[in-house]
Scaffold this motif. Structure first.
Motif, mmCIF file in Angstrom:
data_model
loop_
_atom_site.group_PDB
_atom_site.id
_atom_site.type_symbol
_atom_site.label_atom_id
_atom_site.label_comp_id
_atom_site.label_asym_id
_atom_site.label_seq_id
_atom_site.Cartn_x
_atom_site.Cartn_y
_atom_site.Cartn_z
ATOM 1 N N THR A 1 79.132 74.656 60.699
ATOM 2 C CA THR A 1 79.108 75.332 61.994
ATOM 3 C C THR A 1 77.860 76.197 62.104
ATOM 4 N N THR A 2 77.428 76.407 63.338
ATOM 5 C CA THR A 2 76.350 77.357 63.607
ATOM 6 C C THR A 2 76.688 78.131 64.873
ATOM 7 N N GLN A 3 76.143 79.357 64.955
ATOM 8 C CA GLN A 3 76.191 80.115 66.201
ATOM 9 C C GLN A 3 74.871 80.850 66.336
ATOM 10 N N GLU A 4 74.369 80.928 67.556
ATOM 11 C CA GLU A 4 73.033 81.472 67.786
ATOM 12 C C GLU A 4 72.911 82.931 67.407
ATOM 13 N N ARG B 1 90.378 70.589 71.453
ATOM 14 C CA ARG B 1 90.586 71.719 72.361
ATOM 15 C C ARG B 1 89.784 72.912 71.839
ATOM 16 N N ALA B 2 89.285 73.747 72.750
ATOM 17 C CA ALA B 2 88.556 74.952 72.338
ATOM 18 C C ALA B 2 88.721 76.021 73.409
ATOM 19 N N ALA B 3 88.760 77.268 72.980
ATOM 20 C CA ALA B 3 88.900 78.388 73.911
ATOM 21 C C ALA B 3 88.315 79.642 73.287
ATOM 22 N N PHE C 1 83.388 71.432 73.880
ATOM 23 C CA PHE C 1 82.403 70.968 72.910
ATOM 24 C C PHE C 1 82.093 69.504 73.197
ATOM 25 N N VAL C 2 80.819 69.175 73.312
ATOM 26 C CA VAL C 2 80.421 67.798 73.623
ATOM 27 C C VAL C 2 79.349 67.329 72.656
ATOM 28 N N ASP C 3 79.216 66.027 72.541
ATOM 29 C CA ASP C 3 78.165 65.393 71.739
ATOM 30 C C ASP C 3 77.527 64.285 72.561
ATOM 31 N N ASN C 4 77.224 64.605 73.817
ATOM 32 C CA ASN C 4 76.669 63.605 74.732
ATOM 33 C C ASN C 4 75.271 63.973 75.240
ATOM 34 N N GLY C 5 74.662 64.998 74.645
ATOM 35 C CA GLY C 5 73.308 65.375 75.052
ATOM 36 C C GLY C 5 73.238 66.211 76.298
ATOM 37 N N SER C 6 74.365 66.620 76.855
ATOM 38 C CA SER C 6 74.367 67.425 78.075
ATOM 39 C C SER C 6 74.669 68.886 77.745
ATOM 40 N N GLY C 7 74.335 69.773 78.681
ATOM 41 C CA GLY C 7 74.634 71.185 78.512
ATOM 42 C C GLY C 7 74.004 71.762 77.255
ATOM 43 N N ALA C 8 74.844 72.372 76.410
ATOM 44 C CA ALA C 8 74.342 73.003 75.191
ATOM 45 C C ALA C 8 74.024 72.003 74.090
ATOM 46 N N GLY D 1 76.743 63.461 66.038
ATOM 47 C CA GLY D 1 77.870 64.023 65.317
ATOM 48 C C GLY D 1 77.996 65.523 65.391
ATOM 49 N N VAL D 2 77.011 66.185 66.032
ATOM 50 C CA VAL D 2 77.040 67.640 66.199
ATOM 51 C C VAL D 2 77.597 67.953 67.593
ATOM 52 N N HIS D 3 78.762 68.574 67.633
ATOM 53 C CA HIS D 3 79.404 68.923 68.895
ATOM 54 C C HIS D 3 79.028 70.360 69.263
ATOM 55 N N SER D 4 78.618 70.565 70.518
ATOM 56 C CA SER D 4 78.069 71.856 70.936
ATOM 57 C C SER D 4 78.790 72.396 72.151
ATOM 58 N N ALA D 5 78.830 73.733 72.234
ATOM 59 C CA ALA D 5 79.397 74.412 73.399
ATOM 60 C C ALA D 5 78.634 75.705 73.613
ATOM 61 N N GLN D 6 78.699 76.223 74.826
ATOM 62 C CA GLN D 6 78.019 77.472 75.164
ATOM 63 C C GLN D 6 79.002 78.433 75.809
#
Length: 328
Positions: free
Chosen positions: A63-66, A96-98, A118-125, A132-137
């Motif tokens: 995991t990472t966080q900015e 699911r995430a919250a 969280f997405v791994d489709n190149g959109s948003g964050a 394989g890296v799922h990201s959310a903002q």
């Protein structure tokens, strides 16, 4: 015995003298390797754990966080990926995430919750689709936390290797911004190079700021810090590159000031700080100077002088005993 005492006293004196040659707020950055890249994401790798806390063999979460602290309209990006024991990527699904407030009080208060995707489709964050890296903002000011100050916990329910578990992240948020940056200037004063950070202060109090200095070749050189009480209104934070530090290390000019951060300190409460906006990367470059313009004098303070005098007395007393005994 006295010879040993004398040698130790000399070592203490010399070690303290050398360690305090420069002031505490103008130091070689080699002394603070963790501060060279302060804005690098916070990374962690742990075992995936089942709901009962038992680790899942062969499945790990990266995991990472900015950032940990943020304020105002700032955002924070999170990532999670699954890897096996050899570090190779493995399929992972975020079901699911919250994000939810974590009140630092025993007094009942309404909980704040906001869903995250969280997405791994190149959109948003997400920076690259299908890696394989799922990201959310998280944008606290726009997701219900605009009047909240404290810990926000993000929980992401994940599935990997046929097992389910949770990835979690904590950030500390404050809704206001206590001051804003307003530019830079420099001056050679009393044998040192001073950078002045111009600031418009809306909330008076004790401000803590830091910045890194690189030489002209991009080599990390110094860590500069500011820690003073500040009044409201237009102000300047002085960051000093001490003259003896410049003369000893001889960096290549011009110098670059980078990765500037600052916050208003809130003693005896939580959160204990309100962040100013980050200034990422090189934000200012100095003029070029001959090293002869800077002083070779060591830093002086009442405390330093007192300690050096005491250590010198200890060494001299032991030396006197050695000489007396050798003269018998």
């Amino acid at each position: 015995m006295w010879q040993g005492r004398y040698e130790r006293a000399e070592q203490v004196y010399l070690a303290y003298r050398d360690a305090t040659r420069y002031p505490h707020d103008s130091r070689p950055i080699a002394e603070h390797p963790d501060q060279v890249r302060p804005f690098a994401p916070v990374a962690e790798e742990v075992s995936l754990r089942k709901p009962n806390g038992e680790p899942v063999r062969g499945v790990r979460l990266r995991t990472t966080q900015e950032r940990v602290f943020l304020s105002g309209a700032e955002t924070v990006r999170f990532t999670v990926e699954g890897v096996n024991e050899e570090g190779r990527a493995m399929p992972l699904l975020v079901t699911r995430a919250a994000a939810q407030s974590v009140p630092d009080t025993r007094t009942p208060v309404p909980l704040i919750s906001a869903g995250l995707t969280f997405v791994d489709n190149g959109s948003g964050a997400d920076q690259q689709a299908g890696d394989g890296v799922h990201s959310a903002q998280l944008i606290p000011s726009q997701q219900g936390f605009s009047a909240y100050a404290g810990t926000i916990r993000v929980l992401a329910q994940v599935t990997a290797g046929g097992e389910s578990g949770v990835a979690h992240f904590d950030v500390i948020y404050t809704p206001g911004v206590p001051a804003t940056w307003a530019g830079f200037r420099e001056a050679v004063e009393n044998g040192s190079l001073n950078f002045y950070l111009k600031v418009n202060v809306s909330r008076p109090g004790r401000y803590v700021a830091s910045a890194r200095v690189d030489d002209a070749n991009g080599n990390p050189f110094a860590l500069l810090q500011f820690n003073e009480e500040v009044a409201a209104g237009p102000q300047e934070f002085r960051l000093q590159v001490f003259g003896a530090l410049l003369r000893d290390k001889a960096p290549v000019f011009p110098l670059g000031l980078r990765d500037v951060e600052g916050f208003l300190l809130l003693p005896d409460q939580f959160p204990d700080r309100v962040m100013m906006a980050r200034q990422v990367g090189t934000v200012y470059r100095s003029a070029s100077y001959a090293l002869s313009r800077f002083s070779t004098d060591e830093w002086r303070s009442e405390e330093r002088d007192r300690h050096l005098a005491e250590y010198a007395r200890d060494a001299e007393a032991a030396k006197t005993q050695v000489q007396r005994l050798q003269g018998r």
